[in-house]
Design an enzyme around this catalytic site. Structure first.
Site, short mmCIF file in Angstrom:
data_model
loop_
_atom_site.label_atom_id
_atom_site.label_comp_id
_atom_site.label_asym_id
_atom_site.label_seq_id
_atom_site.Cartn_x
_atom_site.Cartn_y
_atom_site.Cartn_z
N GLN A 187 0.81 -1.22 0.00
CA GLN A 187 0.00 0.00 0.00
C GLN A 187 0.85 1.27 0.00
OE1 GLN A 187 -2.53 -0.49 3.47
NE2 GLN A 187 -3.42 -2.37 2.67
N HIS A 222 -1.24 0.26 5.73
CA HIS A 222 -1.83 1.29 6.60
C HIS A 222 -0.94 2.52 6.79
CE1 HIS A 222 -4.27 -2.24 8.56
NE2 HIS A 222 -4.40 -2.18 7.25
N GLU A 248 -15.36 3.04 8.85
CA GLU A 248 -16.00 4.09 9.65
C GLU A 248 -16.00 5.45 8.96
OE1 GLU A 248 -14.07 4.25 13.45
OE2 GLU A 248 -14.78 2.25 14.03
#
Ligand code: HEC
Length: 488
Positions: free
Chosen positions: A183, A253, A345
């Site tokens: 990522q 992340h 979220e």
């Protein structure tokens, strides 16, 4: 009852007992052993009835479903599992049921496919491709006041698009070195609010360890600014760089998005795969951070005076925030963040607040093993909205344009996936959220299946621009006149 006996042990024993089962199937195994005989292998039918059809006799909220499982519905023949399955395992079953429910609904309702005019609740549009080729894994899009656009490509290139949407073939020279792994790479790009006079452009990226072994792949999210002069990146300055102890070879992340409010820079960093660090206010992992535009620390940062904290921290307990916007009227900051399996979220970011990761979460682990039974806790800010199953949120825009009057002040959330992670689904989606008085009052899928949505921006022309991966391209939503929407 072999099935029940199987679970007459603690969670630790449960995990040990299932360790030999292939990683993907832990929650499947729990369901198969305990529930499938009465609810069907696909949760579709049986003596206990379907669990995936969206119809609930005993309450369809997460709490009510967990209660049905724990307390049983003894009169009807549904056993109580509260003594044999831990709350964590019951929570993972709720997530599992939600995944199946969304797959089931996807079969029933054809996905929203933008062929021709797409009609939504509050606006009709057509999809126009403005850049069809020439980019590799584009990650972020920024508009400059002179009509040019900047695009980051995750492998490490900053590209310029001219005012007529022609891609300048030569990437910008001299941009920072990035670590491209999984990522990681070149991530967000945002011009300074005073760009017209200062010329500053801010970049976020996975940077190599300073003075580290070039091949070590150890990296961490870093923020730099520089200027663009004749396709060259010049005057580079470091705005934020973590202490070397926070660099790691993890490829996951990084966050990260950049947004300015009242001259200050807010940016997000993911937990870098080390979830406990998200709760540690001394670590940059799993945080929203805030700095002055030159990188100095605002004196009113919530932990600025604590010696046990990183002074740049604005809020903590985040997993991987890849969407960040400000409502310029209220100066409220919102993020979207990836959950694990379930539990993406949408949060209102309050100064100094704890958003709970990994103590509180609506999701379970990717392998279907339980994560936590807690979906709320005192002292933890709850999300305003969550997606279970996950849509893999990425990119977030606040609509302040004039082309879609019925979308004014709505939030547009990108997803790398469509809703429903359980089955083979078309990738990517764009969702619209409307917030009034601190509550999400509308949530709608605008499209899905066009590709992995990496970034969403409101253009200065009032159109909504979406950066896609697979296919790597940029599209925009252009309004078409339709019957007026229903009054609010
Ligand atoms: C022995 C059969 C049996 C087994 C095993 C069983 N159930 Fe049930 N379940 C039922 C029956 C019967 C009902 C009640 C249906 C009704 O009221 O119409 C029910 C109801 C439910 C409901 C409430 C559904 C609603 O409409 O509100 C949930 C949720 C549920 N079961 C989940 C599970 C899960 C998860 C498992 C495994 C851990 C499980 N059940 C195992 C028979 C079973």
């Amino acid at each position: 009852m072999r099935a029940l006996h199987f679970f007459q042990c603690s969670l630790v024993c449960f995990l040990a007992a299932t360790a030999s089962v292939s990683a993907k199937s832990i929650v499947d195994a729990v369901y198969r052993e305990n529930c499938a005989s009465c609810h069907g292998a696909e949760l579709e039918a049986g003596s206990g009835g379907a669990l995936a059809d969206g119809l609930w006799k005993h309450g369809g909220s997460d709490h009510a479903i967990a209660d049905s499982i724990a307390a049983g519905i003894l009169d009807a023949g549904m056993p109580a599992y509260g003594k044999t399955l831990s709350p964590e395992v019951i929570r993972s079953l709720v997530v599992y049921i939600r995944e199946k429910e969304s797959t089931f609904q996807a079969k029933e309702v054809p996905p929203v496919m933008p062929v021709g005019v797409v009609k939504t609740q509050r606006g009709s549009f057509v999809v126009e491709t403005v850049l069809a080729s020439g980019l590799e894994t584009p990650w972020a899009l920024a508009f400059l006041p002179d009509g040019r656009k900047l695009v980051t490509e995750r492998p490490g290139r900053l590209r310029v698009i001219d005012a007529s949407w022609n891609l300048v073939l030569e990437p910008v020279n001299g941009t920072p070195q990035v670590v491209q792994s999984n990522q990681g790479g070149l991530l967000d790009v945002v011009p300074a609010p005073d760009f017209a006079s200062s010329g500053w452009i801010y970049l976020s990226y996975a940077a190599p360890l300073p003075r580290g072994e070039p091949a070590s792949k150890s990296s961490m999210t870093k923020i730099s600014r520089g200027r663009l002069i004749q396709n060259r990146w010049v005057d580079e300055e470091t705005i934020f760089e973590a202490d070397p102890v926070h660099f790691s070879t993890s490829g996951v992340h990084f966050g990260s998005r950049l947004v300015f409010d009242r001259g200050d820079l807010y940016f997000s960093i993911g937990d870098r795969g080390q979830s406990p660090a998200a709760q540690d206010i001394a670590a940059p992992n799993g945080k929203i951070l805030r700095l002055h535009s030159d990188g100095s620390i605002p004196a009113d940062n919530p932990f600025a005076t604590r010696i046990d904290a990183l002074a740049a921290v604005w809020s903590y307990g985040h997993r991987n925030p890849q969407g960040l916007v400000v409502d310029p009227r209220s100066h409220e900051i919102y993020d979207t963040e990836h959950g694990p399996r379930g539990g993406d979220e949408f949060n209102l970011i309050r100064k100094g607040a704890n958003f709970g990761w990994p103590l509180v979460c609506f999701g379970m682990n990717y392998d279907g093993s339980p994560l936590t039974a807690l979906t709320e806790l005192d002292g933890i800010d709850a999300p305003l909205y969550h997606w279970t199953p996950s849509i893999a949120t990425c990119g977030l825009a606040f609509y302040i344009g004039d082309k879609f009057p019925d979308w004014t002040h709505d939030y547009f959330v990108g997803g790398l996936r469509a809703g429903g992670s359980a089955g083979p689904r078309k990738s990517g989606c764009l969702q619209r959220l409307r917030i009034r008085a601190g509550k999400v009052i509308e949530a709608e899928t605008i499209f899905e299946g066009l590709g992995r949505v990496r970034d969403v921006r409101c253009g200065p022309d009032g159109l909504i621009y979406v950066v896609l991966n697979q296919p790597d391209s940029i599209i925009r939503l252009v309004p078409v006149l339709a019957e007026p929407a229903d009054p609010i």
